[in-house]
Design a protein around this motif. Sequence first.
Motif, short mmCIF file in Angstrom:
data_model
loop_
_atom_site.label_atom_id
_atom_site.label_comp_id
_atom_site.label_asym_id
_atom_site.label_seq_id
_atom_site.Cartn_x
_atom_site.Cartn_y
_atom_site.Cartn_z
N MET A 1 0.84 -1.28 0.00
CA MET A 1 -0.13 0.05 0.07
C MET A 1 0.86 1.12 0.05
SD MET A 1 -3.27 -0.73 -0.23
CE MET A 1 -3.62 0.81 -0.19
N ALA A 2 1.94 1.30 0.81
CA ALA A 2 2.92 2.63 0.85
C ALA A 2 3.56 2.75 -0.53
CB ALA A 2 3.88 2.15 1.86
N ARG A 3 3.64 1.64 -1.36
CA ARG A 3 4.35 2.03 -2.64
C ARG A 3 3.26 2.38 -3.52
NH1 ARG A 3 7.03 -3.06 -5.44
NH2 ARG A 3 4.80 -3.45 -5.96
N SER A 4 1.89 2.03 -3.55
CA SER A 4 1.08 2.47 -4.37
C SER A 4 0.69 3.73 -4.10
CB SER A 4 -0.24 1.54 -4.24
OG SER A 4 -0.07 0.32 -4.67
N ARG A 5 0.54 4.16 -2.79
CA ARG A 5 0.16 5.49 -2.32
C ARG A 5 1.40 6.50 -2.73
NH1 ARG A 5 -2.23 3.93 3.61
NH2 ARG A 5 -4.30 3.24 2.67
N ALA A 6 2.59 5.94 -2.52
CA ALA A 6 3.74 6.95 -3.06
C ALA A 6 3.65 7.26 -4.54
CB ALA A 6 4.96 6.21 -2.74
N THR A 7 3.42 6.13 -5.24
CA THR A 7 3.34 6.16 -6.82
C THR A 7 2.18 7.13 -7.17
OG1 THR A 7 4.27 4.04 -6.97
CG2 THR A 7 3.03 4.85 -8.96
N VAL A 8 1.12 7.00 -6.83
CA VAL A 8 -0.09 7.88 -7.18
C VAL A 8 0.30 9.33 -6.64
CG1 VAL A 8 -2.51 8.47 -6.71
CG2 VAL A 8 -1.91 6.25 -6.92
N ALA A 9 0.97 9.58 -5.69
CA ALA A 9 0.94 11.11 -4.90
C ALA A 9 2.10 11.58 -5.90
CB ALA A 9 1.61 10.79 -3.56
N GLY A 10 3.03 10.86 -6.38
CA GLY A 10 4.18 11.31 -7.21
C GLY A 10 3.71 11.71 -8.49
N LEU A 11 2.90 10.79 -9.02
CA LEU A 11 2.03 11.28 -10.45
C LEU A 11 1.29 12.17 -10.57
CD1 LEU A 11 1.11 7.55 -11.49
CD2 LEU A 11 2.98 8.98 -12.55
N LEU A 12 0.36 12.47 -9.34
CA LEU A 12 -0.48 13.69 -8.93
C LEU A 12 0.53 14.98 -8.96
CD1 LEU A 12 -3.13 12.25 -6.75
CD2 LEU A 12 -3.51 12.84 -9.36
N ALA A 13 1.65 14.81 -8.20
CA ALA A 13 2.49 15.95 -8.13
C ALA A 13 3.14 16.55 -9.32
CB ALA A 13 3.39 15.73 -7.01
N ASP A 14 3.60 15.44 -10.36
CA ASP A 14 4.34 15.72 -11.33
C ASP A 14 3.48 16.35 -12.47
OD1 ASP A 14 6.54 14.67 -10.46
OD2 ASP A 14 6.46 12.73 -11.39
N ALA A 15 2.13 15.83 -12.63
CA ALA A 15 1.22 16.16 -13.96
C ALA A 15 -0.09 16.41 -13.41
CB ALA A 15 1.67 15.33 -15.12
N GLY A 16 -0.53 15.88 -12.50
CA GLY A 16 -1.99 16.18 -12.16
C GLY A 16 -2.72 14.85 -12.65
N PRO A 17 -3.95 15.03 -12.42
CA PRO A 17 -5.05 13.79 -12.69
C PRO A 17 -5.25 13.70 -13.86
CG PRO A 17 -6.29 15.63 -11.55
CD PRO A 17 -4.56 15.98 -11.45
N GLU A 18 -5.10 14.74 -14.55
CA GLU A 18 -5.58 14.60 -16.00
C GLU A 18 -4.43 13.89 -17.17
OE1 GLU A 18 -8.69 15.05 -16.83
OE2 GLU A 18 -8.95 15.54 -14.96
N GLN A 19 -3.36 13.74 -16.64
CA GLN A 19 -2.08 12.95 -17.44
C GLN A 19 -2.59 11.71 -17.74
OE1 GLN A 19 1.15 11.45 -15.26
NE2 GLN A 19 0.14 12.20 -13.29
N LEU A 20 -2.18 11.33 -19.06
CA LEU A 20 -2.66 9.89 -19.61
C LEU A 20 -1.75 9.09 -19.08
CD1 LEU A 20 -3.22 11.36 -23.33
CD2 LEU A 20 -4.79 11.01 -21.39
N ALA A 21 -2.45 7.83 -19.17
CA ALA A 21 -1.83 6.53 -18.65
C ALA A 21 -0.77 6.10 -19.68
CB ALA A 21 -3.03 5.45 -18.50
N ARG A 22 -0.04 5.12 -19.45
CA ARG A 22 1.18 4.75 -20.32
C ARG A 22 0.59 3.50 -21.39
NH1 ARG A 22 6.15 3.44 -16.12
NH2 ARG A 22 6.22 5.76 -15.65
N GLY A 23 -0.67 2.96 -20.86
CA GLY A 23 -1.14 1.76 -21.69
C GLY A 23 -2.42 2.44 -22.40
N GLU A 24 -3.09 1.57 -23.29
CA GLU A 24 -4.25 2.16 -23.89
C GLU A 24 -5.19 0.81 -23.59
OE1 GLU A 24 -3.60 0.87 -28.66
OE2 GLU A 24 -2.73 2.75 -27.55
#
Length: 68
Positions: A1-24
């Motif tokens: 859980m800690a790793r998942s939370r850190a990953t999401v927090a980092g992604l949100l800090a970097d580019a926000g919730p509207e950034q696109l995923a890597r996959g399709e």
Amino acid sequence: MARSRATVAGLLADAGPEQLARGEWPDGRVPSLRRVLVDLIEEYARHVGHADLIRESVDGLTGEDPPR
């Protein structure tokens, strides 16, 4: 859980919730991080509801809080 939370927090800090995923998706669309998170919350809630139905069928109690 800690790793998942850190990953999401980092992604949100970097580019926000509207950034696109890597996959399709199979149809070629690419979801936003917001869409992925909302879908995960929805799926989690669905499974919690299923677990609650099973519990109710086992103990016969319904609702959020059992009587004291």
